[in-house]
Design a protein around this motif. Structure first.
Motif, PDB file in Angstrom:
ATOM      1  N   ALA B  11      65.995 -11.094 -84.923  1.00 38.00           N
ATOM      2  CA  ALA B  11      65.928 -10.163 -83.798  1.00 38.00           C
ATOM      3  C   ALA B  11      65.936 -10.909 -82.468  1.00 38.00           C
ATOM      4  O   ALA B  11      66.562 -10.476 -81.506  1.00 38.00           O
ATOM      5  N   ALA B  12      65.244 -12.053 -82.426  1.00 31.99           N
ATOM      6  CA  ALA B  12      65.104 -12.745 -81.143  1.00 31.99           C
ATOM      7  C   ALA B  12      66.350 -13.546 -80.784  1.00 31.99           C
ATOM      8  O   ALA B  12      66.773 -13.562 -79.638  1.00 31.99           O
ATOM      9  N   LEU B  13      66.927 -14.239 -81.764  1.00 27.21           N
ATOM     10  CA  LEU B  13      68.006 -15.168 -81.441  1.00 27.21           C
ATOM     11  C   LEU B  13      69.365 -14.717 -81.964  1.00 27.21           C
ATOM     12  O   LEU B  13      70.327 -14.614 -81.211  1.00 27.21           O
ATOM     13  N   MET B  41      58.136  -9.083 -66.243  1.00 23.34           N
ATOM     14  CA  MET B  41      58.957  -8.005 -66.797  1.00 23.34           C
ATOM     15  C   MET B  41      59.080  -8.177 -68.303  1.00 23.34           C
ATOM     16  O   MET B  41      58.921  -7.215 -69.068  1.00 23.34           O
ATOM     17  N   GLY B  42      59.356  -9.416 -68.736  1.00 21.46           N
ATOM     18  CA  GLY B  42      59.479  -9.687 -70.165  1.00 21.46           C
ATOM     19  C   GLY B  42      58.191  -9.342 -70.894  1.00 21.46           C
ATOM     20  O   GLY B  42      58.211  -8.733 -71.965  1.00 21.46           O
ATOM     21  N   ILE B  49      57.627  -2.573 -76.305  1.00 23.92           N
ATOM     22  CA  ILE B  49      58.431  -2.492 -77.522  1.00 23.92           C
ATOM     23  C   ILE B  49      57.564  -2.670 -78.762  1.00 23.92           C
ATOM     24  O   ILE B  49      57.703  -1.928 -79.746  1.00 23.92           O
ATOM     25  N   THR B  50      56.638  -3.637 -78.718  1.00 24.21           N
ATOM     26  CA  THR B  50      55.820  -3.886 -79.904  1.00 24.21           C
ATOM     27  C   THR B  50      54.979  -2.662 -80.242  1.00 24.21           C
ATOM     28  O   THR B  50      54.970  -2.198 -81.389  1.00 24.21           O
ATOM     29  N   THR B 139      62.520  -8.738 -81.123  1.00 25.70           N
ATOM     30  CA  THR B 139      63.543  -8.257 -80.184  1.00 25.70           C
ATOM     31  C   THR B 139      63.084  -8.417 -78.753  1.00 25.70           C
ATOM     32  O   THR B 139      63.813  -8.918 -77.892  1.00 25.70           O
ATOM     33  N   ALA B 140      61.843  -7.968 -78.494  1.00 25.68           N
ATOM     34  CA  ALA B 140      61.315  -8.048 -77.136  1.00 25.68           C
ATOM     35  C   ALA B 140      61.196  -9.497 -76.691  1.00 25.68           C
ATOM     36  O   ALA B 140      61.460  -9.835 -75.534  1.00 25.68           O
ATOM     37  N   PHE B 141      60.818 -10.376 -77.644  1.00 29.35           N
ATOM     38  CA  PHE B 141      60.708 -11.792 -77.308  1.00 29.35           C
ATOM     39  C   PHE B 141      62.086 -12.353 -76.963  1.00 29.35           C
ATOM     40  O   PHE B 141      62.221 -13.183 -76.063  1.00 29.35           O
TER      41      PHE B 141
END
Lengths: 257, 191
Positions: B11-13, B41-42, B49-50, B139-141
């Motif tokens: 999801a992250a990469l 913001m992140g 999201i989490t 994903t959020a990360f």
């Protein structure tokens, strides 16, 4: 059988309503609670200042909306007459809230937008597509009219016209104009140069009947020396202008009026 | 456990939410002018999201039991909107500087397609609770990584002599495109 199908549909609708409504209710209560926990105390003074402002959120003051300006005035980083829309009336109301004298700061003059082009489709030379040949004047794109929150600009017969009654001088139109031909002129000044064409007299003649030919007569006649010529166009220094009208009289084509 | 790690890394990469799924572009381009604001913001997006993934999982169970799963989108939007509101009031109270810096982009997380995208992806992939949460966090990360990198590049790019036609948004778009290409390198990651 028909009844069963109907009953099922009804139950579906009921459940859908209950679930969405229930979720909304729970979240609403949650928000209510967190709203109390995270409540930020706003000084009633700041809220009162906000109440004095017009609330159009036009951004004419340079702050993000009326809330932004109210906060800035409250903190003292903006003058109480910073709102160009509310003008002296808003400044006076805010002065009352802030407990200061409005007299010495409220005399800053309001401004009105002015379109520096009079070349309507009747007087400007048009090409075969019906567009103006002049590359300096108003192209009637309508961006200014759309940018205006006050309905003060309309595009009439190929040229944008400002309704001075409605104009509040926020400058939104001037910022949007792709030709950069909208100027903010002090409210009391009646004489403005209604042409933006920098070309020579012959070239201007070819593209427009009401264009400035750059004859420099106005700048020579001005008793205050307020008019200077820059690139074939007169520029009026409104600090010096006294509304005497000599320039308008001297202009043969009534570009200055 | 291994599976969860794979979900998170994917999801992250591998399928980065911004750079390969093109979700959440609005705030990605809008709030990436300064690194510290981008981190804020992140962080906000990671939180929203989490938590949204976790809540959405239970809500979907409820919707599934009642046979009205077609309502998932609208219910998820409700949850996300409420969460964003909570985050906003939290920031306003405790981190006013960040609240000001994020400006309109904070309430706009509500309509940030990345958030809704994750919730709906979880449902589509039939993830269980922990898988949903880990996928959401991953994903959020990924969003956090992308926006911080872009902000870093933009900070360095600010003093560069960019050709006039590319000044402003165009050079940011090009930067983002180059980043996206770089991230596609992760597609060959053997896991």
């Amino acid at each position: 059988m028909f009844g069963i199908v109907l009953a099922m549909d009804v139950m579906n609708i009921v459940w859908a309503t209950v679930v969405v409504g229930g979720v909304g209710l729970v979240l609403g209560l949650l928000l209510g609670v967190t709203g109390h926990i995270f409540a930020v105390e706003i000084d009633p003074k700041q809220a009162a200042i906000r109440g004095c402002l017009p609330g159009n959120n036009c951004g004419g003051c340079g702050f993000p909306g009326c809330d932004g300006l109210a906060a800035a005035i409250f903190e003292g980083t903006a003058p109480i007459n910073a709102c160009p829309v509310g003008g002296a009336a808003a400044a006076a109301a805010i002065a009352e809230v802030m407990g200061v004298d409005a007299g010495d700061v409220a005399d800053v003059e309001g401004k009105k937008a002015f379109v520096k082009c009079k070349g309507s489709n009747d007087v400007a030379t048009l090409n075969e597509k019906g567009r103006k040949v002049c590359t300096y004047g108003c192209i009637a794109c309508g961006l200014c009219a759309r940018a205006c929150s006050f309905g003060a600009i309309t595009v009439e017969n190929g040229v944008a016209v400002v309704d001075r009654e409605k104009c509040v001088g926020c400058g939104a139109c001037a910022a949007k104009c792709p030709k950069k031909i909208i100027e903010l002129v002090p409210e009391s000044k009646t004489h403005v140069v209604a042409c933006s064409n920098h070309q020579t007299a012959k070239e201007v003649k070819e593209v427009c009947k009401v264009g400035c030919l750059g004859c420099t007569l106005c700048s020579k006649k001005c008793p205050e020396g307020a008019i200077t010529m820059e690139e074939n166009l007169p520029v009026i220094d409104y600090e010096k202008c006294t509304n005497c009208g000599t320039c308008a009289e001297s202009c043969r084509f009534k570009v200055i009026s | 456990m291994g599976e969860l790690i794979i979900i998170a890394i994917t999801a992250a990469l591998l399928s980065n939410v911004v750079l390969s799924q093109f979700l959440g572009i609005c705030s990605f381009l809008g709030v990436s002018t300064k690194t510290d604001v981008a981190v804020g913001m992140g962080g906000a997006v990671v939180f929203v999201i989490t938590v949204a993934s976790a809540v959405a999982y239970f809500l979907y169970l409820l919707l599934d039991a009642l046979g009205i799963t077609y309502l998932d989108t609208i219910v998820f939007i409700l949850v996300i909107a409420a969460l964003v509101q909570i985050v906003e009031s939290f920031f306003k109270k405790y981190v006013p500087s960040l609240y000001k810096a994020l400006g309109v982009y904070l309430p706009l997380i509500t309509t940030n397609c990345a958030v809704l995208g994750v919730a709906l992806t979880n449902v589509q992939n039939k993830y269980n609770f922990w898988q949903s949460v880990v996928c959401g966090f991953g994903t959020a990360f990924g969003y956090l990584i992308a926006i911080v990198i872009l902000a870093g590049i933009r900070e360095r790019n600010a003093n560069n002599d960019v050709p006039t036609p590319f000044k402003g948004s165009p050079i940011v778009m090009i930067t983002a495109a180059l980043m996206a290409m770089a991230f596609f390198g992760f597609a060959n990651l053997a896991i």
